[in-house]
Scaffold this motif. Structure first.
Motif, PDB file in Angstrom:
ATOM      1  N   ASN A  50      -1.628  -9.868  -4.583  1.00  0.00           N
ATOM      2  CA  ASN A  50      -2.747  -9.747  -5.529  1.00  0.00           C
ATOM      3  C   ASN A  50      -2.895 -11.028  -6.357  1.00  0.00           C
ATOM      4  O   ASN A  50      -3.043 -11.008  -7.580  1.00  0.00           O
ATOM      5  CB  ASN A  50      -2.604  -8.532  -6.439  1.00  0.00           C
ATOM      6  CG  ASN A  50      -3.878  -8.260  -7.217  1.00  0.00           C
ATOM      7  OD1 ASN A  50      -4.967  -8.571  -6.741  1.00  0.00           O
ATOM      8  ND2 ASN A  50      -3.752  -7.703  -8.420  1.00  0.00           N
ATOM      9  N   HIS A  79      -4.797 -14.964  -5.621  1.00  0.00           N
ATOM     10  CA  HIS A  79      -5.710 -15.545  -4.641  1.00  0.00           C
ATOM     11  C   HIS A  79      -6.017 -17.009  -4.966  1.00  0.00           C
ATOM     12  O   HIS A  79      -6.424 -17.324  -6.089  1.00  0.00           O
ATOM     13  CB  HIS A  79      -7.006 -14.739  -4.611  1.00  0.00           C
ATOM     14  CG  HIS A  79      -6.791 -13.286  -4.303  1.00  0.00           C
ATOM     15  ND1 HIS A  79      -6.389 -12.386  -5.262  1.00  0.00           N
ATOM     16  CD2 HIS A  79      -6.890 -12.599  -3.153  1.00  0.00           C
ATOM     17  CE1 HIS A  79      -6.263 -11.189  -4.706  1.00  0.00           C
ATOM     18  NE2 HIS A  79      -6.554 -11.294  -3.417  1.00  0.00           N
ATOM     19  N   ASN A  98      -4.639 -21.443  -9.401  1.00  0.00           N
ATOM     20  CA  ASN A  98      -4.142 -21.250 -10.755  1.00  0.00           C
ATOM     21  C   ASN A  98      -4.325 -19.771 -11.082  1.00  0.00           C
ATOM     22  O   ASN A  98      -4.716 -18.987 -10.213  1.00  0.00           O
ATOM     23  CB  ASN A  98      -4.814 -22.189 -11.773  1.00  0.00           C
ATOM     24  CG  ASN A  98      -6.293 -21.958 -11.894  1.00  0.00           C
ATOM     25  OD1 ASN A  98      -6.810 -20.900 -11.546  1.00  0.00           O
ATOM     26  ND2 ASN A  98      -6.998 -22.961 -12.377  1.00  0.00           N
ATOM     27  N   SER A 114      -6.227 -14.999 -14.991  1.00  0.00           N
ATOM     28  CA  SER A 114      -6.030 -14.034 -16.075  1.00  0.00           C
ATOM     29  C   SER A 114      -5.458 -14.674 -17.340  1.00  0.00           C
ATOM     30  O   SER A 114      -5.460 -14.055 -18.401  1.00  0.00           O
ATOM     31  CB  SER A 114      -5.128 -12.888 -15.614  1.00  0.00           C
ATOM     32  OG  SER A 114      -3.862 -13.386 -15.262  1.00  0.00           O
TER      33      SER A 114
HETATM   34  C1  LIG Z   1      -7.730  -7.385 -10.989  1.00  0.00           C
HETATM   35  C2  LIG Z   1      -6.807  -8.292 -10.231  1.00  0.00           C
HETATM   36  O1  LIG Z   1      -5.483  -7.924 -10.440  1.00  0.00           O
HETATM   37  C3  LIG Z   1      -6.955  -9.715 -10.690  1.00  0.00           C
HETATM   38  O2  LIG Z   1      -8.303 -10.106 -10.650  1.00  0.00           O
HETATM   39  C4  LIG Z   1      -6.080 -10.695  -9.938  1.00  0.00           C
HETATM   40  C5  LIG Z   1      -6.554 -10.981  -8.523  1.00  0.00           C
HETATM   41  N1  LIG Z   1      -6.192 -12.289  -8.047  1.00  0.00           N
HETATM   42  C6  LIG Z   1      -5.936 -13.293  -8.890  1.00  0.00           C
HETATM   43  N2  LIG Z   1      -5.762 -14.517  -8.427  1.00  0.00           N
HETATM   44  C7  LIG Z   1      -5.550 -15.541  -9.239  1.00  0.00           C
HETATM   45  N3  LIG Z   1      -5.385 -16.759  -8.732  1.00  0.00           N
HETATM   46  N4  LIG Z   1      -5.470 -15.361 -10.570  1.00  0.00           N
HETATM   47  C8  LIG Z   1      -5.606 -14.158 -11.135  1.00  0.00           C
HETATM   48  O3  LIG Z   1      -5.530 -14.026 -12.367  1.00  0.00           O
HETATM   49  C9  LIG Z   1      -5.838 -13.060 -10.278  1.00  0.00           C
HETATM   50  N5  LIG Z   1      -5.978 -11.853 -10.755  1.00  0.00           N
END
Ligand SMILES: C[C@H](O)[C@H](O)[C@H]1CNC2=NC(N)=NC(=O)C2=N1
Length: 101
Positions: free
Chosen positions: A55, A57, A72, A75
């Motif tokens: 989770n 990306h 990076n 969140s």
């Molecule tokens: C809701 C979900 O957990 C978030 O959107 C995840 C998904 N993939 C993510 N990927 C990345 N690179 N940064 C994140 O903060 C992130 N948050």
């Protein structure tokens, strides 16, 4: 709990164990060369599967015979965290199997 952004020193320390990965201070990235377009696309799909598992990306840029990864942590406002380093380590583990260098 939200991951903590790494300090520049912590980022450099982490990247010292990830040859060819670099940082611009806002993300970590690496480009791979592959034997052709389909091998590069196959590696992109493999990375996508890992990203779904974690989770977390990256931005993937598929070229003719190349694949670039930039990541990076959204969140925490687009800072570098251990989640980025963990993804980079996983990608490094699968790269040899794709003939990526
Ligand atoms: C809701 C979900 O957990 C978030 O959107 C995840 C998904 N993939 C993510 N990927 C990345 N690179 N940064 C994140 O903060 C992130 N948050």
């Amino acid at each position: 709990m939200a991951p903590q952004p790494l300090t520049p020193e912590e980022t450099e320390q982490a990247l010292s164990g990830l040859p060819h990965w670099t940082t611009d201070g806002d993300s970590v990235s690496r480009s791979y060369s592959l034997a052709g377009h389909l091998p590069a696309a196959a590696m992109a799909l493999h990375i996508a599967a890992i990203q779904e598992e974690l989770n977390h990306h990256s931005e993937l840029t598929l070229g003719y015979n190349s694949l670039s990864v930039t990541v990076n942590t959204h969140s925490v406002g687009g800072r570098i965290t251990e989640l980025d380093i963990a993804l980079a380590r996983r990608i490094e583990q699968i790269a040899p199997g794709h003939g990526a260098s």
